[in-house]
Design an enzyme around this catalytic site. Structure first.
Site, short mmCIF file in Angstrom:
data_model
loop_
_atom_site.label_atom_id
_atom_site.label_comp_id
_atom_site.label_asym_id
_atom_site.label_seq_id
_atom_site.Cartn_x
_atom_site.Cartn_y
_atom_site.Cartn_z
N GLY A 64 15.34 4.01 8.31
CA GLY A 64 13.94 4.26 7.97
C GLY A 64 13.02 4.21 9.17
N SER A 109 13.80 7.53 2.53
CA SER A 109 12.61 8.16 1.96
C SER A 109 11.34 7.63 2.62
CB SER A 109 12.58 7.88 0.46
OG SER A 109 11.45 8.49 -0.12
N CYS A 140 8.45 0.16 -5.00
CA CYS A 140 7.34 0.39 -4.09
C CYS A 140 6.33 -0.75 -4.21
CB CYS A 140 6.63 1.71 -4.35
SG CYS A 140 5.24 1.94 -3.20
N ALA A 179 1.27 0.76 3.97
CA ALA A 179 0.73 0.79 2.62
C ALA A 179 0.26 2.22 2.35
CB ALA A 179 -0.42 -0.20 2.47
N ASN A 225 13.97 11.47 -4.08
CA ASN A 225 13.44 10.13 -4.34
C ASN A 225 12.29 10.24 -5.34
OD1 ASN A 225 11.47 7.78 -3.74
ND2 ASN A 225 13.39 7.13 -2.82
#
Lengths: 243, 303
Positions: free
Chosen positions: B266, B21, B131, B70, B100
Site C-alpha cells: 500500500g 486499494s 474503513c 483520512a 474493492n
C-alpha cells in the site's frame, strides 16, 4: 513523471526562513513546464515534500522553499554533494497560450518561485509580463532583482511598507492586463479573484500523499467536480475553481 | 528458478504481489510509470454505490515510518466506475483485477457487489468492512463478528466471484471476526486495514487532519500486521492476503512466512511509484537467498 537522483550543488539561505536549492544531474530529456512541481525525498521522513520548480536549465533544477516544519528544516541543513531522490515533472502547470499581450504575474511569499520559471518562459516566447510580488516583511523579500534582470517590470509590496509599496498585492493591481497567473497563500488568491474580473490561473497548495494522482489525499471540490491538486492541478483556471 | 505462482481463491497469479486499494487508483495513473501487467493483480480504489467526495483536506499527515490518511472513500460511484474507470483500466491491465467495495449498509454492499459481479475482467470482490474514515458504515461492520458474517453472507448470495473480506485491526480479537467470515462463506480474507490514529498541530493546537482521526499505514504497522496475519492464518483454512507496511521483497517473504497466500503493498506505492515493480524483481533473489524455490511452499510452511 520521472524518478531521478539529483545532487545538491548549493543549498543556501535567500531570505528569512527561505532557502534556494540547486540540484545537478537533471535529465535534459524530460521537459519541465512552469507551474509543475517535484517531490523530494528527505532523509528520515516517510512522505516526500512537494516543491514547485523555480528554474530548470542546463541540467540544473532550482527550487526555492520555506523552512516551515521538521522536514524542510532537515532539508535546509543538507550540504552540497548530498544526493536526493526526486520525482520530477509532476502536475499540470500554467497554460501559456492564454497569456495575451500583457499578462500579470502575482506572487505571495513562498508562492513566488514558480512565477520566475513562468516569466522566463513567457519572455522566451516574446511576451513581457508584469510582475507583482508580495511579502510580509522586508526580511522575507527575495528575487525582485532576478525578475527585473529578466526584463520584467517588477513591483514589490510588503504588508507594512518596510520595502517597496505598502499593503497587499491587491492594493497595487494594474488596470490593464490580459490574464493573471498567481501563486501564493490561499487568502491572497481568493482576494485577487475578488479584486479583478480578468481571466486567470491560480496555483494551489495542499498536503499530499503521493503527488502523482494515486491516493486522493489532496482532492478539492471545484465548480467542475472533485479535482486532485497534484494531478489535475496544481494550476487551475479561476472558472474551474468557481472563484 | 523460483516459482512465484500462487492460487488465490481459484485464480492463478503470476506472483503474490498486489497493490492495495486506495494506493493505485484504477491502475491507469500508475501505468504511465511502468507496465502494470507484471503485477499479480491489483485492488482498485474502494467503490461505493453513490459518488463520494470524501473528507475535507488536510487528509494526510506524516508519522514516523508512515502516514495517517483520512480520504474517506472518495470515488465516482459504482456506475461511473463501470462506465468510465473500468474501460480505461482494461486498456492498461489484462489480468483479472480485484474490485474493492465499500458500503454504509448491507443493501449497499450487496447492490455494488451485484453490479460489479457482471463485469468482465474482475476476478475477486474484496469487501472493505474496515474503513476507519467514514461514519456509520465501513469499520462498524468489521468490528463485530455477527455484522461481518452478515455482510459476507449477503455479498456471497449475489455473486459467483470469489469474495475476500478485508478486516480491520481496530478490534480486540481479530481471529473471532476472521472465523465468523469464514463460516459465513468468505473465500478469502485480507488484513490489515489501517490503524486508527491522530496527530496535532502544536501551533494551532488542532488535529492535523480535518477529519480529526485517520488510518495509520506504512512500515510503522508492519509488525502488527504480521502478528495478525499469523494469528488468522493459524485459525482459518481459507487464503489470507497479508498487508500493512509491506515495503520490500523481504517484507513480502516475511508475510508469506506468517501464512499469507498473497501480499498487498500500500503506502510504499505512494512514496515510490515503482515499489511493486522493484519488489517483484527482487523477490526471486530474496527467496533464493533463504533457500525457497516456490512461493506457495512458504505459505504452506507458515500455516
Amino acid at each position: 513523471m520521472t524518478q531521478q537522483t539529483l545532487t545538491i550543488l548549493h543549498n543556501t539561505p535567500l531570505a528569512s526562513g527561505v532557502f534556494r536549492l540547486e540540484l545537478a544531474g537533471l535529465d535534459p530529456a524530460e521537459p519541465l513546464a512552469p507551474g509543475q512541481f517535484v517531490n523530494l525525498q528527505i532523509p528520515g521522513f516517510f512522505l516526500r515534500r512537494p516543491i514547485s520548480v523555480c528554474d530548470a536549465a542546463g541540467g540544473v533544477l532550482t527550487l526555492i522553499y520555506k523552512s516551515v516544519g521538521e522536514g524542510t528544516r532537515v532539508l535546509s541543513e543538507l550540504p552540497p554533494g548530498h544526493s536526493l531522490d526526486v520525482l520530477t515533472g509532476l502536475g499540470r502547470g500554467y497554460d501559456l497560450e492564454k497569456a495575451g499581450r500583457a499578462p500579470l504575474l502575482v506572487g505571495g511569499g513562498a508562492g513566488i518561485p514558480p512565477l520566475y520559471f513562468l516569466a522566463k518562459e513567457l519572455l522566451r516566447q516574446g511576451i513581457t509580463p508584469r510582475v507583482l510580488l508580495g511579502f510580509n516583511t522586508a526580511a522575507e523579500c527575495f528575487y525582485e532583482a532576478e525578475f527585473t534582470a529578466l526584463g520584467a517590470e517588477t513591483t514589490l509590496v510588503t504588508l507594512e511598507g518596510s520595502r517597496g509599496q505598502k499593503g497587499f498585492v491587491t492594493d497595487h493591481l494594474p488596470k490593464d492586463f490580459t490574464h493573471f497567473y498567481a501563486c501564493g497563500p490561499l487568502p491572497m488568491l481568493k482576494a485577487l479573484c475578488r479584486a479583478t474580473e480578468a481571466p486567470g490561473q491560480l496555483s494551489l497548495e495542499e498536503r499530499m500523499g503521493c503527488g502523482f494522482g494515486a491516493c486522493m489525499g489532496c482532492s478539492i471540490q471545484t465548480a467542475r467536480g472533485p479535482k486532485r491538486v497534484c494531478k489535475d492541478g496544481p494550476v487551475f483556471h479561476r472558472e474551474v475553481l468557481g472563484w | 528458478m523460483v516459482n512465484m505462482n500462487v492460487n488465490l481463491c481459484g485464480i492463478w497469479l503470476d506472483n503474490p504481489v498486489i497493490p492495495a486499494s486506495g494506493t493505485f487508483g484504477y491502475g491507469y495513473e500508475m501505468a504511465e510509470h511502468y507496465d502494470i501487467n507484471i503485477l499479480g493483480t491489483f485492488s482498485f480504489k474502494g467503490t461505493t454505490l453513490e459518488p463520494r467526495f470524501g473528507n475535507p483536506t488536510p487528509r494526510i499527515a506524516e508519522c514516523p515510518a508512515g502516514l495517517l490518511n483520512a480520504v474517506g472513500l472518495q470515488n465516482p460511484g459504482v456506475d461511473k466506475v463501470i462506465s468510465e474507470e473500468l474501460p480505461l483500466l482494461r486498456q492498461v491491465f489484462h489480468k483479472p483485477v480485484m474490485a474493492n467495495i465499500s458500503g454504509f449498509s448491507l443493501e449497499e454492499y450487496t447492490e455494488v457487489a451485484r453490479r460489479l459481479d457482471k463485469e468482465e475482467g474482475i476476478g475477486w470482490l474484496e469487501i472493505n468492512i474496515s474503513c476507519p474514515n467514514v461514519h456509520g458504515g465501513g469499520m462498524s461492520f468489521g468490528t463485530d463478528p455477527k455484522a461481518a458474517a452478515a455482510v459476507t453472507r449477503a455479498v456471497k448470495a449475489v455473486t459467483t466471484k470469489p469474495v475476500i473480506i478485508k478486516l480491520t485491526p481496530n478490534v480486540t480479537d481479530i481471529v473471532s471476526i476472521a472465523k465468523a467470515c469464514e463460516e459465513a462463506g468468505a473465500d478469502g480474507l485480507s488484513l490489515i486495514n489501517t490503524l486508527l490514529g491522530m496527530r496535532f498541530d502544536l501551533k494551532t493546537r488542532q488535529p492535523l487532519l480535518a477529519n480529526t482521526t485517520g488510518g495509520l499505514s506504512g512500515p510503522a504497522v508492519f509488525p502488527i500486521a504480521l502478528r495478525m496475519v499469523y494469528q488468522v492464518a493459524q485459525a482459518v483454512r481459507i487464503p489470507v492476503i497479508g498487508l500493512g507496511g509491506v515495503s520490500s521483497a523481504r517484507d513480502v517473504l516475511e508475510m508469506l512466512t506468517a501464512g499469507a497466500t498473497a501480499v498487498q503493498v500500500g503506502s510504499a506505492n505512494l512514496i515510490n511509484p515503482a515499489a511493486c515493480k522493484e519488489i517483484i524483481e527482487e523477490l526471486p533473489k530474496v527467496m533464493e537467498q533463504y533457500g525457497f524455490t516456490e512461493v506457495k511452499t512458504v505459505t504452506i510452511a507458515g500455516r
